[in-house]
Design a protein around this motif. Sequence first.
Motif, short mmCIF file in Angstrom:
data_model
loop_
_atom_site.label_atom_id
_atom_site.label_comp_id
_atom_site.label_asym_id
_atom_site.label_seq_id
_atom_site.Cartn_x
_atom_site.Cartn_y
_atom_site.Cartn_z
N PRO A 1 0.81 -1.23 0.00
CA PRO A 1 0.00 0.00 0.00
C PRO A 1 0.84 1.27 0.00
O PRO A 1 0.28 2.37 -0.10
N HIS A 2 2.15 1.15 0.13
CA HIS A 2 3.05 2.32 0.05
C HIS A 2 2.65 3.41 1.04
O HIS A 2 2.16 4.48 0.67
N LEU A 3 2.87 3.13 2.28
CA LEU A 3 2.60 4.08 3.36
C LEU A 3 3.50 5.30 3.24
O LEU A 3 4.72 5.18 3.14
N LYS B 1 -1.48 4.27 -1.05
CA LYS B 1 -1.86 4.16 -2.44
C LYS B 1 -3.27 3.59 -2.54
O LYS B 1 -3.62 2.64 -1.84
N LEU B 2 -4.08 4.18 -3.38
CA LEU B 2 -5.44 3.68 -3.59
C LEU B 2 -5.41 2.26 -4.15
O LEU B 2 -4.45 1.85 -4.82
N LEU B 3 -6.45 1.51 -3.88
CA LEU B 3 -6.55 0.15 -4.40
C LEU B 3 -6.47 0.12 -5.92
O LEU B 3 -5.97 -0.84 -6.52
N THR B 4 -6.94 1.19 -6.53
CA THR B 4 -6.88 1.27 -7.99
C THR B 4 -5.47 1.53 -8.50
O THR B 4 -5.21 1.39 -9.70
N GLY B 5 -4.59 1.94 -7.56
CA GLY B 5 -3.23 2.25 -7.95
C GLY B 5 -3.01 3.65 -8.43
O GLY B 5 -1.89 4.05 -8.74
N LYS B 6 -4.07 4.44 -8.51
CA LYS B 6 -3.99 5.81 -9.01
C LYS B 6 -4.19 6.79 -7.86
O LYS B 6 -5.30 6.96 -7.37
N ALA C 1 -3.45 -2.89 14.28
CA ALA C 1 -2.06 -3.30 14.26
C ALA C 1 -1.94 -4.59 13.45
O ALA C 1 -2.82 -5.45 13.53
N PRO C 2 -0.88 -4.72 12.69
CA PRO C 2 0.13 -3.71 12.38
C PRO C 2 -0.43 -2.62 11.47
O PRO C 2 -1.54 -2.74 10.96
N VAL C 3 0.36 -1.58 11.25
CA VAL C 3 -0.05 -0.50 10.36
C VAL C 3 0.13 -0.95 8.92
O VAL C 3 1.20 -1.43 8.55
N PRO C 4 -0.90 -0.84 8.09
CA PRO C 4 -0.75 -1.24 6.69
C PRO C 4 0.43 -0.55 6.03
O PRO C 4 0.56 0.68 6.08
N GLY C 5 1.30 -1.34 5.45
CA GLY C 5 2.47 -0.79 4.78
C GLY C 5 3.66 -0.58 5.67
O GLY C 5 4.75 -0.28 5.20
#
Length: 941
Positions: free
Chosen positions: A74-76, A92-97, A256-260
């Motif tokens: 998810p690129h935190l 990052k949005l699930l759509t990637g945009k 927990a954990p934090v996504p990314g």
Amino acid sequence: MRKKNAVLLSAAMALGMLILQTGLCPAQSTGRLENDAYRITVLPDNAISLMVKGTTSTHRFAPVFMVMHRDDDPHLVIGSAKGLAFKVPAWKLLTGKGNTMDFFSISDTVSVSATRSSVSGNRLRWNFPQRPGFSLEAELYLPPGKEDPVIQYRMKANQSGWYSVGYTGAPQTDTGQVNAIWQPLIWQERRFPYMPFLSMEFMCSIPGTLVNSNGYTTGVVADPSEIPFRFSNIKNSRFGVLVRNPAGEAQPMLFAPVPGGDASHLQPGDTAGFRFRIIVRKDDLFDAYKYVAQHVMGFRDYRQNATCSLNETLENMIDYAMNDEYSGWNKELKAPDYATDVPGTVKAVSALHPLSIAMITDNKQVYTRRALPSIEYLISREKYLYSEDTAIKRQSPSHYLKGPAAEVSELAALYEMSGDRSPVFKHYAEDLYGKPRVLNLKMVSKGESWQNALALYRMNGKQEYLDKAKAGADEYIQQRITTPQTDFSDVHIETGGQFWTDFAPKWIDLLELYEATKEKRYLDAATKGAQLFVQYIWMEPTPPAGDVLINKEGNVGMYAHQNRLNPDPQPMKAPEQRVPAWRVAQTGLVSEAATTYTANRAVFLAHHAAYLLRLAYYTGDTYFRDIARAAIVGRYANFPGYSIMGEYTTLYGRPDYPLHSLREITYNNIYYNHIWPQITLLMDYLLSDVLTSSKGKIDFPDHYAQGYAYLQSKVYGDRPGTFYGDRNVRLWMPAKLIRMDNIQANYVAGYGNGNLYIALMNQSAEPQQVTLRLNPDLVPLDPARSYKVRIWQENKSAAPAVLRQGAVTVSLKPHGITALAIDGLRVTPEFTGTEQANTALPEQSYAISETPLGKVTGMILTMGASMTNAYIWLQATEKELKEVSLHYLKEGKWETVTDTAYPYEFSIPLTGDDADFSYRLEGIDVKGAPLKTETVRLRLK
């Protein structure tokens, strides 16, 4: 007790996990758990009904968790929340945009509820249905005594991806029914997040969220065992909390954990688990917050002087501040360099800081080389931040001499500290009252504010100004204290509002009003405001008992903002060592601001400390005092730079830390304009400590240096105070006055009535014995004579002592105070004691003239006979004039001084014998044409 409970909890959790792993499910027993504080009943749907003993209300906590999963990273990152000037996590949005800060939209989510429960002893186990992608286990444990319930969960991944597990079963409250909330670091009162933002561990002053409604505060808080003692950041934060659920209701939640983040990427068979506490208190939100800080996180008064006394720190800092090479002082521009933030500028905020220190330390050099130039700078410049280059736009500096750049309260206090001798300060204070100005960034300083009215009342004693101050404060209290805020309009984000002093009410100003009036409603309002402010102060991570390793491999990281000015910055050397954890803890300090807390994590410019000491004394709430001590005691031996950055270390605490060039200091930010405010807030802390420790029996009059953000403090030194009934005692603390054999004693000293007065405050929790020795180069000791010493211990008269050969030994109780009056030891100050008889200047001691050279202002500034100067400055810039010459009459002869570069200004020392000062100006404009003014005569008598 906490250690014992932790051991019991660990053993119990291990047993519970063994039961879960082996599938041995004890049959459901009574369905009730109980300790000294709580009664928990298991409901038919497996939720619990929790009752705080001594109350009748029940609170439902459901065994409901949300599992978040996505296949890709998810690129935190950290972004700025729109309209809030606050840094928050984004993914990052699930759509990637693009990215989003909406936490619940960053991944696929599954809500899981327990389908079965069983009780064994003080433990409740929940069973959850199996899911294709994961399995979940959870249990609640109620420790003995008055401990809060603890929930622990563990999730096992059946497929790879990035995961997070959140507890979403706490009570939900419609926002219309909410009295107050807390989500770090900005959502408090009724300022409800407009989006489900996540506050990660490194953002949390306490590691949880709270909701207050119907007389109760509920919360979900990370267990301290889950928070390692290290410098947390976006990468290593182990959890996040939020208060806005997907339905837009208020609900304490923890994920927990934090996504990314670290540990969020799992492979099949990997597990992720966490432990947290659920909180229910029949308290308002602040009392619940304080409960979490003290009883969950274990915050207490644990500090003591580490390497030296606070007096030695002050002396080191003053020496540093007077060092032209290392302190960043720009002699030509009369202010400190501000290159760390805006290269090519200088910045000064208050002349009261060095003026007060000059008086207290009996140091004329501080006055002539720092206080006087600062006065001249602020009386002439348009803004605090000045630049010679008009192309510089960052932080909106001014290039002009269109002063004063001083607040009304600053000007009023300067007039008072001059002994009412310099009427030009009074003129400007009264003239600028009612005129809004922009002095810092783009923030508007209101002219006719209730704070300015109070300043004018203190200056001239006119009842009309006190009436205006009280009326304005009453209106402010109604709008800002009595009425909970629902938005951030009063922060003024659009014009630069970002500091925690912008977010919180003006509690220090209200405390100043209380001290001026003694009217309880202002103390009550100040207390409410302080309760909101202290929620920005770090209460975690909890420093463990024992030592921690710092400066690994002999270096510290390079985090300083000024490193960008250095093409080849080098790490600073520091020996790898183990030190007590409390020495490097951030608890008690605030981060800088909503926009910069990620970098400037824990700011040493702890202006709140002295005021919290006073507030604790007035209210009896020792929590305020514990915070104050945590902010100041045992932290550094010289100017430490701005904040703790990047990692925990004691490097900044060394006495030689600031004795390097700006490029050589690579650990933390160095702001030269903070040096004198830092010295002054330490002196304020010392004098507030003696006031409160003596229960008001040692009291020195003060003034208010308003400044902005964390540059606020009281200043002292111009008037005598009281010392256990002895009046007319003046502060007198020259460098090296006293040598002590015990660093745990801080001291305050004064003279008067033919005596020398000293108060010692013990900074440790252990009794101490101190031998103090007076400096014979400063104190006129008769070596053949013994001096009677009156003693007060814990504010009661004690057996007298005798000073022999300049030394005496006394005892101090834990965190106690012992005071001495050495009778017959008559002190003659170097210069402050000779200034008291100097008469006030007449109104004709200043003049503002429209001339062929533009607007010219001339004035006489005096703090006493030997501290008198003429100051003349022009508004014309280098675009109008090439050079200016001042011709002035001195001792019957005309003398000339020429200024060939803008800013055009002149400072001429005078003597007490001068009756007047006459001057005229001649200049050459940019076209080469000569210009001149008429002669102006300023009166001194």
